[in-house]
Design a protein around this motif. Structure first.
Motif, short mmCIF file in Angstrom:
data_model
loop_
_atom_site.label_atom_id
_atom_site.label_comp_id
_atom_site.label_asym_id
_atom_site.label_seq_id
_atom_site.Cartn_x
_atom_site.Cartn_y
_atom_site.Cartn_z
N GLY A 12 -71.46 -36.48 4.06
CA GLY A 12 -71.24 -37.17 5.34
C GLY A 12 -70.11 -36.50 6.09
N GLY A 13 -69.29 -37.33 6.76
CA GLY A 13 -68.20 -36.78 7.57
C GLY A 13 -67.26 -35.91 6.74
N MET A 14 -66.77 -36.44 5.61
CA MET A 14 -65.76 -35.70 4.86
C MET A 14 -66.38 -34.62 4.00
SD MET A 14 -62.63 -35.55 4.97
CE MET A 14 -61.30 -34.74 4.10
N ASP A 36 -77.17 -35.46 -1.02
CA ASP A 36 -76.88 -36.73 -0.33
C ASP A 36 -78.13 -37.59 -0.44
OD1 ASP A 36 -74.65 -37.53 2.14
OD2 ASP A 36 -76.52 -38.70 2.00
N ILE A 37 -77.94 -38.92 -0.56
CA ILE A 37 -79.12 -39.80 -0.67
C ILE A 37 -79.86 -39.94 0.66
CG2 ILE A 37 -78.64 -41.28 -2.68
CD1 ILE A 37 -77.28 -43.21 -0.71
N ALA A 71 -67.75 -37.17 -2.53
CA ALA A 71 -67.31 -37.54 -1.17
C ALA A 71 -68.22 -38.63 -0.61
CB ALA A 71 -67.27 -36.31 -0.27
N THR A 72 -68.50 -39.61 -1.42
CA THR A 72 -69.34 -40.75 -1.04
C THR A 72 -68.45 -41.93 -0.67
OG1 THR A 72 -69.28 -41.53 -3.30
CG2 THR A 72 -71.10 -40.05 -2.73
N ASN A 74 -66.36 -45.28 -1.28
CA ASN A 74 -65.39 -45.41 -2.38
C ASN A 74 -65.95 -46.07 -3.64
OD1 ASN A 74 -63.63 -44.29 -0.56
ND2 ASN A 74 -62.80 -46.26 0.11
N HIS A 77 -67.48 -43.65 -6.30
CA HIS A 77 -66.73 -42.54 -6.92
C HIS A 77 -66.83 -42.57 -8.44
CE1 HIS A 77 -63.86 -41.97 -3.19
NE2 HIS A 77 -65.14 -41.82 -2.89
N GLU A 94 -62.81 -37.67 -3.71
CA GLU A 94 -62.09 -38.00 -2.48
C GLU A 94 -61.22 -39.24 -2.75
OE1 GLU A 94 -60.88 -37.52 0.18
OE2 GLU A 94 -61.74 -35.63 0.76
N LYS A 95 -60.26 -39.45 -1.89
CA LYS A 95 -59.39 -40.62 -2.04
C LYS A 95 -60.10 -41.85 -1.46
CE LYS A 95 -59.01 -41.24 2.10
NZ LYS A 95 -59.30 -42.45 2.83
N ASN A 123 -54.91 -35.07 0.21
CA ASN A 123 -54.64 -33.90 1.05
C ASN A 123 -53.48 -34.08 2.02
OD1 ASN A 123 -56.52 -35.82 2.08
ND2 ASN A 123 -57.00 -34.46 3.77
N TRP A 162 -69.89 -48.38 6.07
CA TRP A 162 -69.44 -48.97 4.80
C TRP A 162 -67.98 -49.38 4.82
CZ3 TRP A 162 -65.53 -46.36 2.37
CH2 TRP A 162 -65.36 -45.01 2.71
N ARG A 163 -67.16 -48.79 5.66
CA ARG A 163 -65.73 -49.13 5.70
C ARG A 163 -65.46 -50.57 6.17
NH1 ARG A 163 -65.45 -43.66 6.63
NH2 ARG A 163 -63.71 -42.50 5.72
N HIS A 179 -53.29 -42.72 1.93
CA HIS A 179 -52.56 -41.49 2.30
C HIS A 179 -51.08 -41.77 2.52
CE1 HIS A 179 -55.98 -38.87 2.81
NE2 HIS A 179 -56.53 -39.62 3.74
P1 NAD Z 1 -69.54 -41.03 5.37
O1 NAD Z 1 -70.19 -42.36 5.45
O2 NAD Z 1 -69.43 -40.20 6.58
O3 NAD Z 1 -70.30 -40.14 4.27
C1 NAD Z 1 -70.66 -40.62 3.01
C2 NAD Z 1 -71.96 -39.92 2.60
O4 NAD Z 1 -72.25 -40.27 1.23
C3 NAD Z 1 -73.16 -40.36 3.42
O5 NAD Z 1 -73.81 -39.22 3.97
C4 NAD Z 1 -74.05 -41.11 2.43
O6 NAD Z 1 -75.42 -40.97 2.68
C5 NAD Z 1 -73.65 -40.44 1.13
N1 NAD Z 1 -73.91 -41.22 -0.09
C6 NAD Z 1 -73.70 -42.54 -0.30
N2 NAD Z 1 -74.02 -42.86 -1.58
C7 NAD Z 1 -74.44 -41.71 -2.17
C8 NAD Z 1 -74.89 -41.40 -3.47
N3 NAD Z 1 -74.99 -42.34 -4.43
N4 NAD Z 1 -75.26 -40.13 -3.74
C9 NAD Z 1 -75.17 -39.18 -2.77
N5 NAD Z 1 -74.74 -39.40 -1.51
C10 NAD Z 1 -74.38 -40.67 -1.23
O7 NAD Z 1 -68.12 -41.29 4.73
P2 NAD Z 1 -66.88 -40.30 4.79
O8 NAD Z 1 -66.02 -40.64 5.94
O9 NAD Z 1 -67.34 -38.90 4.65
O10 NAD Z 1 -66.08 -40.74 3.47
C11 NAD Z 1 -66.49 -40.27 2.21
C12 NAD Z 1 -65.29 -40.28 1.27
O11 NAD Z 1 -64.29 -39.39 1.78
C13 NAD Z 1 -64.61 -41.65 1.12
O12 NAD Z 1 -64.17 -41.80 -0.20
C14 NAD Z 1 -63.42 -41.55 2.07
O13 NAD Z 1 -62.35 -42.38 1.68
C15 NAD Z 1 -63.06 -40.09 1.93
N6 NAD Z 1 -62.36 -39.52 3.10
C16 NAD Z 1 -61.23 -38.81 2.88
C17 NAD Z 1 -60.54 -38.25 3.93
C18 NAD Z 1 -59.30 -37.45 3.66
O14 NAD Z 1 -58.59 -37.08 4.59
N7 NAD Z 1 -59.00 -37.14 2.41
C19 NAD Z 1 -61.01 -38.43 5.25
C20 NAD Z 1 -62.19 -39.15 5.44
C21 NAD Z 1 -62.87 -39.70 4.35
#
Ligand code: NAD
Length: 349
Positions: A12-14, A36-37, A71-72, A74, A77, A94-95, A123, A162-163, A179
């Motif tokens: 996803g995003g991260m 990714d699912i 990176a799913t 929380n 994880h 990821e955190k 990070n 999900w947040r 963070h």
């Molecule tokens: P997001 O919703 O953008 O992406 C999550 C992705 O995971 C989605 O594409 C979803 O389809 C996929 N997913 C869900 N369950 C799954 C599974 N069982 N198997 C495979 N894929 C699955 O969320 P995000 O913003 O990318 O956040 C993801 C993680 O990254 C979280 O833990 C968040 O806390 C962390 N994060 C960290 C930072 C940082 O600066 N360190 C910044 C943003 C997010």
């Protein structure tokens, strides 16, 4: 130098930010593919030129993969990290690393049995603003620091889907909170004696849309950590008080300064008008009683997150993000939840 091949679960995003912005900077880590699912995200993986695995099992069965980034959302994880460790992969989560300290202890036990490494992507220890604050504290440029206020304020509510839900690990304590708290635990020595906290649920979710936490370190340093998602006017990112001055960082572009007592002039300032009254106490200090100094450059960390992960795995290097630090962070988050539920400040260490 041994090269490591990596895959991502959760694109996803991260996950995609790691793929495009972080992993390409790693000297000896190469990204092969991801899973990714969500079918749309599976297509995005392929469109980005990576192997789009048809299942997590297929990713874990690939013998070329040494390291998996989770990176799913929380709440996913723990099971995904345990599966990867049991498949013989090293893991970065990821955190927040996990939903609770008990979950992290369980995962670390699996990592130990599997003789694999587990990392958490804390990070923001590398953030330039935090490196500047670290230098201010360590150099004593404003004297001995006794109060640190660390804030991030936005006005866009809780992002994404999900947040918004506690069951997925949503809310701002588990988001930005992780963070900001990690930065202070990393920066300051010694135990935290008391934790005081309040959360905001103005947006009507079952998890917090913001919070204010006060940490009283046994050393006497007091920290205020605040995250807001309904702040149409933001307070500064950092406000730090020392025995000889004050420092402020306004934003991520590092606007800000240090104002430091010169000690050469103790003349009381002339009174000024304050509202309908008069004040000497709140008048600005005499011109030669303070000097304005630029913010320092910031103390760099020894190496980047990914280079450190590589060196830990291949050469047993010292970790920059230690698992016991992450465990302490998750314990602190538990104490914050306890303080918000009871409305009382709680003892911590
Ligand atoms: P997001 O919703 O953008 O992406 C999550 C992705 O995971 C989605 O594409 C979803 O389809 C996929 N997913 C869900 N369950 C799954 C599974 N069982 N198997 C495979 N894929 C699955 O969320 P995000 O913003 O990318 O956040 C993801 C993680 O990254 C979280 O833990 C968040 O806390 C962390 N994060 C960290 C930072 C940082 O600066 N360190 C910044 C943003 C997010």
């Amino acid at each position: 130098m041994k090269e490591l091949t990596m895959a991502i679960v959760g694109y996803g995003g991260m996950g995609s930010y790691h793929a495009h912005a972080l992993i390409p900077d790693a000297a000896h880590i190469h990204l092969k593919g991801a899973f990714d699912i969500d079918p749309a995200r599976q297509q995005a993986i392929a469109d980005d030129g990576f192997v789009s695995y048809p299942s997590y099992g297929a990713l874990l069965a690939d013998p070329e993969i040494d390291l998996v980034l989770v990176a799913t959302p929380n709440d996913r994880h723990k099971p995904l990290a345990i599966q990867a460790l049991n498949a013989g992969k090293h893991v970065i989560s990821e955190k927040p690393a996990m939903m609770s300290p008990a979950e992290l202890e369980e995962v670390l036990a699996v990592a130990k049995d599997a003789h694999r490494e587990f990392f958490t992507h804390q990070n923001r220890r590398w953030d330039p603003d935090f490196r500047v604050i670290t230098e201010i504290v360590e150099s004593h440029s404003i004297g001995d620091v006794f109060r640190i206020e660390s804030r991030v304020h936005g006005a866009n509510g809780i992002p994404g889907d999900w947040r918004h839900y506690a069951k997925y690990g949503g809310g701002m304590i588990r988001d930005w909170g992780v963070h900001l708290l990690d930065q202070l635990l990393f920066l300051l020595d010694g135990p935290i004696s008391r934790v005081t906290a309040e959360t905001s649920t103005i947006l009507g979710n079952d998890c917090d849309d913001g919070f204010t936490v006060r940490l009283d370190f046994a050393s006497g340093i007091r920290c205020v950590v605040e995250v807001g998602t309904t702040n149409f006017i933001s307070l500064p990112r950092w406000y730090v008080k020392g025995t000889k001055g004050t420092a402020e960082i306004i934003d991520w572009d590092l606007a800000g300064e240090q104002v430091i007592a010169t000690g050469v002039d103790t003349t009381a300032p002339a009174p000024i008008r304050a509202g309908v009254g008069l004040t000497k106490t709140m008048a600005p200090p005499a011109e030669n009683a303070v000097r304005h100094a630029a913010l320092p450059a910031g103390t760099p960390l020894a190496e980047s997150f990914y280079d450190n992960v590589h060196d830990v795995i291949t050469a047993g290097a010292a970790r920059i993000v230690k698992n016991e630090e992450v465990l302490r962070l998750l314990r602190l988050i538990d104490a914050i939840f306890q303080a918000t539920e009871t409305g009382q400040s709680v003892g911590f260490e």
